[in-house]
Motif scaffolding. Sequence first.
Motif, short mmCIF file in Angstrom:
data_model
loop_
_atom_site.label_atom_id
_atom_site.label_comp_id
_atom_site.label_asym_id
_atom_site.label_seq_id
_atom_site.Cartn_x
_atom_site.Cartn_y
_atom_site.Cartn_z
N PHE A 215 0.83 -1.21 0.00
CA PHE A 215 0.00 0.00 0.00
C PHE A 215 0.86 1.26 0.00
O PHE A 215 0.62 2.20 -0.76
N CYS B 60 2.42 1.83 -3.39
CA CYS B 60 1.42 2.34 -4.34
C CYS B 60 1.12 3.81 -4.07
O CYS B 60 1.01 4.62 -5.00
N PHE B 61 1.01 4.15 -2.78
CA PHE B 61 0.73 5.54 -2.43
C PHE B 61 1.85 6.45 -2.92
O PHE B 61 1.59 7.50 -3.51
N LEU C 110 1.79 6.64 -6.84
CA LEU C 110 0.64 7.42 -7.31
C LEU C 110 0.75 8.88 -6.94
O LEU C 110 0.35 9.76 -7.72
N TYR C 111 1.30 9.19 -5.78
CA TYR C 111 1.47 10.59 -5.39
C TYR C 111 2.43 11.30 -6.35
O TYR C 111 2.18 12.44 -6.76
N VAL D 74 -5.51 10.41 -3.72
CA VAL D 74 -4.37 9.49 -3.87
C VAL D 74 -4.51 8.32 -2.90
O VAL D 74 -4.20 7.18 -3.24
N SER E 237 -4.82 4.54 -4.07
CA SER E 237 -3.82 3.59 -3.60
C SER E 237 -4.47 2.33 -3.03
O SER E 237 -3.96 1.22 -3.22
N SER F 93 -3.64 -1.18 -4.66
CA SER F 93 -2.86 -2.12 -3.85
C SER F 93 -3.61 -3.41 -3.54
O SER F 93 -2.97 -4.44 -3.31
#
Length: 98
Positions: free
Chosen positions: A22, A25-26, A29-30, A50, A54, A58
Amino acid sequence: MSATPTRSSATLKYTLMRFGVFAGCFAVLYVLVYFGVIPRGLGDSNTLWVLLLSIVVSAPLSYVLLRRQRDAMSEQIVERVGKAKARLDANRSQEDGV
């Protein structure tokens, strides 16, 4: 050292690895939102956008990537439930004998 996690740490290991997927992914993506590859959220909701994205990204990644850890954790849970059922049955038989 064996490749499978110990029974006592299977749940903790899975949880930490899931959180790691997670967090990765965060972060990705951020950065993508920061550079405009993915559209921003409305107003001040960018971080929430976001965060939700995420979670959505995730979940399937964790399902595929963490299969071995999830199986180890489920074996641990099944074993504990079996032991608890055996204790309950033993207690019932003792009560019935009295």
